[in-house]
Design a protein around this motif. Structure first.
Motif, PDB file in Angstrom:
ATOM      1  N   GLU A 127       0.831  -1.209   0.000  1.00 57.58           N
ATOM      2  CA  GLU A 127       0.000   0.000   0.000  1.00 57.58           C
ATOM      3  C   GLU A 127       0.867   1.262   0.000  1.00 57.58           C
ATOM      4  O   GLU A 127       0.542   2.241  -0.655  1.00 57.58           O
ATOM      5  N   LEU A 128       1.962   1.234   0.741  1.00 58.04           N
ATOM      6  CA  LEU A 128       2.831   2.409   0.823  1.00 58.04           C
ATOM      7  C   LEU A 128       3.587   2.662  -0.483  1.00 58.04           C
ATOM      8  O   LEU A 128       3.988   3.788  -0.744  1.00 58.04           O
ATOM      9  N   GLU A 129       3.794   1.617  -1.270  1.00 53.37           N
ATOM     10  CA  GLU A 129       4.496   1.797  -2.543  1.00 53.37           C
ATOM     11  C   GLU A 129       3.758   2.770  -3.453  1.00 53.37           C
ATOM     12  O   GLU A 129       4.366   3.474  -4.237  1.00 53.37           O
ATOM     13  N   GLY A 130       2.454   2.823  -3.336  1.00 53.69           N
ATOM     14  CA  GLY A 130       1.666   3.691  -4.195  1.00 53.69           C
ATOM     15  C   GLY A 130       1.508   5.103  -3.677  1.00 53.69           C
ATOM     16  O   GLY A 130       0.918   5.951  -4.335  1.00 53.69           O
ATOM     17  N   ILE A 131       2.054   5.383  -2.506  1.00 57.62           N
ATOM     18  CA  ILE A 131       1.905   6.711  -1.916  1.00 57.62           C
ATOM     19  C   ILE A 131       3.143   7.540  -2.210  1.00 57.62           C
ATOM     20  O   ILE A 131       4.276   7.095  -2.021  1.00 57.62           O
ATOM     21  N   GLN A 132       2.919   8.772  -2.655  1.00 56.38           N
ATOM     22  CA  GLN A 132       4.010   9.707  -2.924  1.00 56.38           C
ATOM     23  C   GLN A 132       4.215  10.543  -1.662  1.00 56.38           C
ATOM     24  O   GLN A 132       3.304  11.211  -1.197  1.00 56.38           O
TER      25      GLN A 132
END
Length: 91
Positions: A60-65
């Motif tokens: 999930e964090l991979e998709g957060i900038q």
């Protein structure tokens, strides 16, 4: 084939060993094997669930900038002082 034998010799100076012994001692005779089997399987399940949760959070964090955040000088000084206070009182 003979059944394997497990021996638990708690270290009286280790608080975790003391607590484990207190818990195991409170289990009624004849139920200790079942208790230990369940405790081992529960620990294994907890570790597996932790891995799954970490993987899900990581995905999930991979998709957060994340944007760069610049702290003001006063916040930087406060953070430094808190860190210094913690190091001095850790001894």
């Amino acid at each position: 084939m003979s059944r394997p034998v497990f021996s638990f010799r708690p270290n009286p100076e280790n608080p975790e060993h003391q607590r484990a012994w207190e818990i195991l001692s409170s289990v009624p005779e004849g139920q200790k094997n079942l208790f230990l089997v369940r405790a081992i399987l529960q620990e294994d399940l907890a570790q597996h669930l932790e891995k799954l949760i970490r993987k899900a959070v990581r995905e999930e964090l991979e998709g957060i900038q994340v944007e760069n955040v610049h702290l003001s000088d006063s916040l930087m000084k406060l953070a430094y002082n808190i860190n210094q206070f913690g190091q001095e009182n850790a001894l």
